[in-house]
Design a protein around this motif. Structure first.
Motif, PDB file in Angstrom:
ATOM      1  N   ALA A 149      53.731  36.403  39.946  1.00  0.00           N
ATOM      2  CA  ALA A 149      52.709  37.292  40.517  1.00  0.00           C
ATOM      3  C   ALA A 149      51.556  36.477  41.070  1.00  0.00           C
ATOM      4  O   ALA A 149      51.001  36.804  42.130  1.00  0.00           O
ATOM      5  CB  ALA A 149      52.196  38.255  39.443  1.00  0.00           C
ATOM      6  N   GLU A 150      51.198  35.408  40.368  1.00  0.00           N
ATOM      7  CA  GLU A 150      50.089  34.547  40.778  1.00  0.00           C
ATOM      8  C   GLU A 150      50.350  33.920  42.150  1.00  0.00           C
ATOM      9  O   GLU A 150      49.489  33.917  43.024  1.00  0.00           O
ATOM     10  CB  GLU A 150      49.906  33.460  39.717  1.00  0.00           C
ATOM     11  CG  GLU A 150      48.743  32.529  39.927  1.00  0.00           C
ATOM     12  CD  GLU A 150      48.656  31.498  38.818  1.00  0.00           C
ATOM     13  OE1 GLU A 150      47.542  31.231  38.348  1.00  0.00           O
ATOM     14  OE2 GLU A 150      49.711  30.937  38.423  1.00  0.00           O
ATOM     15  N   TYR A 153      50.288  36.461  44.956  1.00  0.00           N
ATOM     16  CA  TYR A 153      48.905  36.819  45.297  1.00  0.00           C
ATOM     17  C   TYR A 153      48.303  35.786  46.245  1.00  0.00           C
ATOM     18  O   TYR A 153      47.692  36.139  47.253  1.00  0.00           O
ATOM     19  CB  TYR A 153      48.041  36.924  44.028  1.00  0.00           C
ATOM     20  CG  TYR A 153      46.568  36.842  44.346  1.00  0.00           C
ATOM     21  CD1 TYR A 153      45.937  37.861  45.058  1.00  0.00           C
ATOM     22  CD2 TYR A 153      45.818  35.718  43.997  1.00  0.00           C
ATOM     23  CE1 TYR A 153      44.589  37.773  45.397  1.00  0.00           C
ATOM     24  CE2 TYR A 153      44.477  35.625  44.331  1.00  0.00           C
ATOM     25  CZ  TYR A 153      43.867  36.646  45.028  1.00  0.00           C
ATOM     26  OH  TYR A 153      42.551  36.551  45.379  1.00  0.00           O
ATOM     27  N   SER A 161      53.256  40.838  44.399  1.00  0.00           N
ATOM     28  CA  SER A 161      52.412  40.338  43.324  1.00  0.00           C
ATOM     29  C   SER A 161      52.087  41.445  42.330  1.00  0.00           C
ATOM     30  O   SER A 161      52.160  41.252  41.109  1.00  0.00           O
ATOM     31  CB  SER A 161      51.114  39.753  43.900  1.00  0.00           C
ATOM     32  OG  SER A 161      50.264  39.319  42.869  1.00  0.00           O
ATOM     33  N   VAL A 188      44.366  38.529  38.799  1.00  0.00           N
ATOM     34  CA  VAL A 188      45.389  38.733  39.835  1.00  0.00           C
ATOM     35  C   VAL A 188      45.385  40.189  40.309  1.00  0.00           C
ATOM     36  O   VAL A 188      45.465  40.463  41.510  1.00  0.00           O
ATOM     37  CB  VAL A 188      46.777  38.328  39.316  1.00  0.00           C
ATOM     38  CG1 VAL A 188      47.862  38.669  40.350  1.00  0.00           C
ATOM     39  CG2 VAL A 188      46.819  36.830  39.001  1.00  0.00           C
ATOM     40  N   ASN A 192      44.464  41.404  44.117  1.00  0.00           N
ATOM     41  CA  ASN A 192      45.338  42.247  44.938  1.00  0.00           C
ATOM     42  C   ASN A 192      44.607  43.498  45.414  1.00  0.00           C
ATOM     43  O   ASN A 192      44.761  43.925  46.565  1.00  0.00           O
ATOM     44  CB  ASN A 192      46.591  42.631  44.145  1.00  0.00           C
ATOM     45  CG  ASN A 192      47.595  41.496  44.056  1.00  0.00           C
ATOM     46  OD1 ASN A 192      47.836  40.792  45.027  1.00  0.00           O
ATOM     47  ND2 ASN A 192      48.175  41.294  42.885  1.00  0.00           N
TER      48      ASN A 192
END
Length: 379
Positions: A149-150, A153, A161, A188, A192
């Motif tokens: 996810a990091e 992003y 993400s 995060v 987003n």
């Protein structure tokens, strides 16, 4: 007699493997002291352990992950060359199977991400994801979801993400011992939401994350929290609040030797250039570039050069674009998109309309590169 040691004084491999698991748990929680103690215990026990190739490989991988943790909590410290650890394990690559193959690719992805090699990182994360079924522990799977996810992003692949961070967030929220990771998930998520222009949803996560990091007494995470709040207010054009948070991040970052000072200087320089406060902006440029060179962050060295070419030299668009093109890679795309917009506005304000149009077109070009993502699919 110690359980796990036979009559010949040999330690059973599963006992050492379990201790490596415990070591890894402390690494993920950033418990440096406990992780160091376990690292030394495992090193000593390896000399007494029965022969087991997979446990030795697991140890080598965890040594690498340990060094990553140390660099994260103390970026100013001169750490060993982590590539050496990877080469040592990679030389045994033909013997990696199952869970070891997962760890190798997962840690390699983290390593490439730390160097700003986002496409390489995603490639290794994908290899790791194919072995994720070998990972039974929910929190271990959450670690993977957070890391992927990091990177999505940072590449502005917002919905991807959000898909992964949501899974990590709920796993960490249910387990209070992973509070640092929960804070990082909030960063995060908020980032987003910023990209989705949903600032009202981003701010609660950021404010809570800052409160939690201060309560933990974690100066490095607090520095990141201040920087992220500055960014959120900056995106809302509330530059007064943004400046306060950026300056607090810079002050704390300088105190603890955090590389985030580079980002703080960059954002402050842009704010002051836009306000016509050229001398103050130049001070932040000089300081920021010096820090960027100290931390070997050559992307920011290039960014500070762009700022100088744009706001100080006020060069024609063709010359500024030569500096821009040095940043045409995955880590540089989001900065280029924002900077191209600022350049378009700047030239418009001084009535150099051809240069202004050039950079608005440049922004659209970079947006297309971000949307494409440079992904390589297998189908």
């Amino acid at each position: 007699m110690y359980r796990g040691i036979d009559g010949m004084g040999t330690i059973a491999a599963p006992v050492v493997g379990q201790k490596i698991n415990e070591w890894y748990r402390h690494i993920k929680r950033l418990n440096v002291t406990d992780a160091e103690i376990l690292r030394n215990e495992v090193k000593n026990e390896l000399d007494l352990m029965e022969e087991d190739e997979q446990v030795v490989l697991y140890f080598q991988l965890m040594e690498f992950r340990h060094e990553q943790m140390l660099e994260y909590v103390n970026p100013s410290k001169n750490t060993v060359n982590k590539a050496d650890y990877l080469r040592a394990v990679e030389g045994e690559g033909k013997r990696l199977t199952g869970i070891m193959e997962y760890y190798f690719n997962f840690f390699r992805g983290m390593y490439e991400f730390s160097k700003g090699e986002y496409i390489k990182a995603i490639t290794f994360y994908r290899y790791a994801e194919r072995k994720l079924d070998k990972v039974a522990d929910e929190l271990e799977r959450a670690e993977f979801f957070f890391k992927i996810a990091e990177i999505f992003y940072h590449m502005k692949q917002t919905h991807l993400s959000m898909y992964y961070v949501e899974q990590a967030y709920h796993a960490y929220k249910a387990n209070s011992i992973y509070q640092v990771r929960l804070i990082q998930c909030r960063f995060v998520i908020a980032g987003n939401y910023d990209d989705l222009v949903s600032y009202e949803k981003a701010l609660p996560h950021l404010k809570l994350a800052l409160q939690e990091s201060i309560a933990l007494g974690h100066d490095y995470i607090t520095t990141e929290g201040l920087l992220n709040l500055g960014n959120c207010f900056n995106k809302q054009d509330d530059v007064a609040k943004a400046t306060v948070y950026y300056q607090r991040a810079l002050e704390l970052g300088e105190k603890i030797g955090a590389k985030e000072v580079v980002q703080a200087c960059y954002d402050l320089a842009i704010i002051f250039f836009k306000q016509g406060r050229k001398e103050e902006a130049l001070d932040y440029c000089v300081k920021g570039k010096s820090y960027a060179e100290k931390y070997d962050d050559y992307m920011f060295v290039d960014l500070f050069n762009v700022l100088h070419e744009l706001y100080v030299t006020v060069s024609p668009s063709v010359e500024v674009n030569q500096k821009f093109d040095q940043l045409l890679y995955s880590r540089g795309y989001p900065y280029l998109e924002d900077l191209a917009l600022e350049a378009g506005r700047f030239y418009n304000d001084i009535e150099r309309l051809d240069d202004s149009v050039f950079f608005y077109k440049k922004m659209i070009q970079v947006q297309k590169l971000i949307q494409r993502g440079d992904f390589e699919y297998d189908v």
